[in-house]
Design an enzyme around this catalytic site. Structure first.
Site, PDB file in Angstrom:
ATOM      1  N   ASN A 149       3.858 -54.997  20.193  1.00 30.81           N
ATOM      2  CA  ASN A 149       3.881 -53.612  19.724  1.00 30.81           C
ATOM      3  C   ASN A 149       3.239 -52.677  20.732  1.00 30.81           C
ATOM      4  OD1 ASN A 149       5.103 -54.362  17.330  1.00 30.81           O
ATOM      5  ND2 ASN A 149       3.257 -54.200  16.092  1.00 30.81           N
ATOM      6  N   ARG A 159      21.822 -53.004  16.126  1.00 37.46           N
ATOM      7  CA  ARG A 159      21.213 -54.201  16.714  1.00 37.46           C
ATOM      8  C   ARG A 159      21.810 -55.408  16.004  1.00 37.46           C
ATOM      9  NH1 ARG A 159      16.660 -52.218  19.490  1.00 37.46           N
ATOM     10  NH2 ARG A 159      15.631 -50.439  18.486  1.00 37.46           N
ATOM     11  N   ARG A 173      17.352 -48.968  21.694  1.00 38.26           N
ATOM     12  CA  ARG A 173      16.291 -49.256  22.664  1.00 38.26           C
ATOM     13  C   ARG A 173      15.960 -50.741  22.750  1.00 38.26           C
ATOM     14  NH1 ARG A 173      12.100 -45.415  21.469  1.00 38.26           N
ATOM     15  NH2 ARG A 173      13.056 -44.037  23.008  1.00 38.26           N
ATOM     16  N   HIS A 218      22.744 -44.529  14.121  1.00 39.80           N
ATOM     17  CA  HIS A 218      21.774 -45.439  13.527  1.00 39.80           C
ATOM     18  C   HIS A 218      22.169 -45.823  12.104  1.00 39.80           C
ATOM     19  CE1 HIS A 218      17.545 -46.412  12.040  1.00 39.80           C
ATOM     20  NE2 HIS A 218      17.659 -47.168  13.114  1.00 39.80           N
ATOM     21  N   ARG A 255       5.023 -47.584   6.224  1.00 35.46           N
ATOM     22  CA  ARG A 255       4.612 -48.759   6.979  1.00 35.46           C
ATOM     23  C   ARG A 255       3.887 -48.375   8.265  1.00 35.46           C
ATOM     24  NH1 ARG A 255       9.129 -51.032   9.754  1.00 35.46           N
ATOM     25  NH2 ARG A 255       8.208 -50.512  11.739  1.00 35.46           N
TER      26      ARG A 255
END
Length: 750
Positions: free
Chosen positions: A92, A431, A461, A491, A621
């Site tokens: 991360n 993805r 990305r 997206h 989150r």
């Protein structure tokens, strides 16, 4: 259930750690160790709202990664999962520097950076990031060295250094070095004939100091640790060792230690004086000027090549590194002192994923595998049921990973590809996995003569290269591949199947989801998906696909909110309706479950709702730029966060509606990029069963009955893991596993 909410002073926040050290606070510290305000603006803006109402988004992201670190420090989490959380923390933070810090530095360099919504100047943001990131990496070291590593060793799992090995073990590893490592190493010297080498991003390197015994001159060389070899080398038990319980202990040695022990073979005739590890993080954000690119695929391929050579944004070095070696690295790489992170070896704790993969069921979460949704298969079966006949009669709301992705969404697309009555399939791919059955199904459908459209977002990305490969493969199979609308990432998570029914009519079957069409991540990410043949949804999805593949800019939607046109405005319109309900004496209610909330317009609408008496509950989150609990501004807003074995990824938007609830699920987070620069889709949920399921989940998240974090008005997150009587609060995800299991058992008994 009431809960204990601990109060924390400036030097205490988060999980308790050894040595009276606490994990980095949510607020950056000044030189005196007290927390600095991240907002400098004062007064009110033109809307009468306080100017300091926004928290800084970059600091808020670092706070999210702090919560990941707290899970690694939590002794109630299974040990190997704690090791995994340490690896996730590292990954991360790497991405944060590669994208967010790099992008901020680029904007500063080009003069495009402006004061943030939180009131900080761009260079102040960089300074605050450096303060908090240094503290977080230091605390990661503490968690690993003082908690996780000793606990692993107690379980017979250890990462040892070269000098801790026996002679037989060193001989074993020397043979491994000669056979597997030496052939792929390329030592690079630095001298007038050899310029300082290019250091690739995130690679682990050895800085080696050498002495020429003939001349007495000191030299520097760099050796790259091969990224294609395992970072941690498993040490096999010694031959002839007696069979005891200790035989089954698992021991690893870092690959860089093996290389360092054999540096003399790389530099024969030289004396190896010292060696140190270091690691560089580079700018790996992409910029593609789509308006100037005749072929966006080729433009992106060119930019991917350039990305490898982005400027450095962080230098991690072994804390024992000599100052003159560090000075040379700093000079040659062009980094500042604040971008240097001195850390104890081993660097790059992503390697702990290798440890976390050890097959020790007693040290992992209990095994779990999602099962077929009871609406799709009331009777237990390992084979996927026929999906289209089910959703012809009723909508099916899926929640992954509790509901199997492979026997629902994947089966829907595979069965459509094989169905002779299906005439067309349209699919977005943002993805997907490296061996995607969905991509294979689309290829099969095209080869069978069906009309297949795949909208591949090649700018997703860090998945760009993977998606380019899939785009080429799909094109070669005859699939119509498009890349969406210039200037926007696609997206949205959409699939539409057009089928000719037995009566000759055409019917659309759709899936609208909150997560990617990726069977691997669907086992780890919590997401919702709606399977439906509702004519209005089908009409909306068809219009949206026409926008994406052709020209249909004036389309209007009935069941969808679509960004960049109507997601923000549609949500704010509904927030305003809740304000009207509250003013009319009804109970206004707004509940969001999102990954991030940063958009100032949406936040201001929520502030207005709070001021009007609407109860606002936010389940976030990651990043939250809203300040809850501020008197006169947001005292009716609560913000909480839940992290666990699954990544909370779904987006759910609930409006109480004065007694008539309205709920949307979809792909959009409350961020500028989602609302302004992406094609996103939210679908309204109409089935009363599904409304009850979604509102029930939101109620659980807001109840305080499960372990969570609360965000305070000062911008600090406080972990709440025990009830008022001191008993541990249950884990929500574990509870949901039990509930979904019971639901399936109940369905099978009918």
């Amino acid at each position: 259930m009431s809960v204990t909410t601990r109060t924390h002073d400036a030097d205490s926040d988060g999980a308790d750690l050894p040595g009276d050290v606490s994990i980095a606070s949510a607020q950056p510290r000044g030189a005196n160790g007290r927390f600095m305000r991240v907002v400098r603006q004062t007064g009110e803006d033109e809307d009468g709202l306080p100017a300091d109402r926004f928290l800084d988004r970059e600091i808020s992201w670092l706070q999210f990664n702090e919560r990941v670190l707290q899970l690694a420090a939590d002794e109630s989490v299974p040990l190997l999962e704690r090791a995994r959380f340490l690896a996730i923390f590292t990954s991360n933070l790497d991405e944060f520097f590669m994208v967010r810090v790099a992008g901020l530095k680029r904007r500063i360099a080009t003069g495009l950076a402006v004061r943030s919504a939180s009131g900080l100047e761009p260079r102040e943001v960089l300074d605050q990031i450096a303060l908090v990131a240094h503290e977080l990496q230091s605390m990661q070291t503490t968690v690993y060295k003082e908690q996780v590593q000793p606990a692993l060793e107690e379980e017979g799992i250890s990462i040892v250094r070269w000098d801790e090995l026996s002679d037989d073990e060193r001989a074993q590893l020397s043979e491994f070095f000669v056979d597997q490592v030496f052939p792929v190493l390329t030592p690079l010297a630095v001298d007038p004939a050899h310029p300082f080498p290019y250091i690739s991003g995130l690679s682990l390197n050895l800085a080696v100091l050498l002495l020429n015994p003939k001349t007495g001159k000191e030299h520097f060389a760099r050796v790259k640790v091969p990224p294609l070899l395992p970072r941690l080398i498993h040490i096999e038990p010694e031959a002839g060792e007696p069979v005891t319980a200790d035989l089954f202990d698992t021991r690893f040695v870092p690959l860089e230690d093996v290389i360092a022990a054999h540096l003399d073979s790389l530099f024969p005739g030289m004396e190896v004086q010292e060696h140190f590890t270091f690691r560089v993080t580079r700018n790996e954000d992409l910029e593609v000027e789509e308006d100037d690119a005749e072929n966006i695929l080729k433009a992106l391929e060119k930019e991917l090549t350039r990305r490898r050579f982005g400027p450095p944004v962080r230098l991690e070095v072994d804390e024992t590194m000599d100052d003159h070696v560090l000075d040379m690295l700093v000079r040659e790489l062009g980094v500042s002192d604040s971008e240097v992170y001195r850390l104890p070896a081993p660097l790059d704790l992503r390697s702990l994923n290798i440890v976390a993969d050890i097959e020790r069921s007693d040290l992992h979460y209990p095994p779990f595998r999602g099962q077929t949704h009871p609406d799709l298969a009331p009777a237990e079966s390992s084979k996927a049921a026929e999906v289209i006949p089910v959703i012809r009669d009723k909508d099916v709301l899926l929640q992954h990973p509790y509901d199997s992705f492979s026997t629902s969404v994947q089966a829907f697309i595979e069965q459509a590809a094989a169905d002779p009555r299906v005439q067309a399939i349209k699919q977005t791919l943002y993805r997907t996995s490296g061996d995607s059955p969905i991509v294979d199904a689309l290829i099969d459908a095209a080869e069978a003569g069906k009309q297949v459209l795949a909208l591949v977002e090649i700018k997703a990305r860090f998945d760009e290269q993977n998606n380019i490969s899939w785009a080429r493969k799909l094109e070669h199979a005859g699939v119509h591949v498009v890349y969406g609308i210039v200037g926007l990432k696609t997206h949205a998570k959409l699939c539409m199947v057009v089928r000719q029914e037995q009566d000759g009519t055409l019917r659309r079957y759709c899936h609208v989801g909150t997560g990617n069409y990726n069977g691997k991540t669907a086992r780890l990410y919590e997401d919702f998906g709606l399977l439906t043949s509702d004519p209005q949804v089908g009409e909306d999805v068809a219009k949206l696909f026409n926008q994406l593949s052709g020209f249909a800019p004036r389309s209007r939607f009935k069941r969808l909110l679509v960004a960049p046109r109507s997601v923000r405005s549609g949500l704010i319109e509904r927030i305003d309706a809740e304000i009207a309900h509250s003013k009319a004496g009804k109970k206004g209610l707004v509940q969001f479950k999102v990954n991030s909330i940063v958009d100032e317009q949406v936040i201001d609408a929520l502030y207005r709702a709070s001021q009007a008496g609407v109860h606002v509950d936010l389940w976030v989150r990651g990043i939250c730029a809203l300040r809850p609990g501020v008197e006169g501004l947001s005292e009716n807003i609560t913000v909480h966060s839940i992290l666990g074995r699954f990544l909370e990824h779904s987006r759910v938007f609930h409006f109480g509606g004065g007694g008539k609830p309205e709920v949307f699920i979809g792909s959009a987070d409350m961020m500028h990029r989602n609302l302004d620069r992406r094609v996103e889709a939210l679908v309204s949920v109409s089935d009363p069963r599904h409304l009850q399921q979604l509102t029930g989940l939101l109620a659980k998240g807001a109840s305080g009955d499960y372990a969570h974090w609360d965000l305070g008005p000062d911008g600090r997150w406080v972990r709440v893991s025990t009830a008022e009587d001191g008993t541990p609060l249950p884990d929500l995800q574990s509870t949901l596993i039990e509930e979904h299991t019971k639901r399936r058992r109940k369905a099978r008994r009918r």
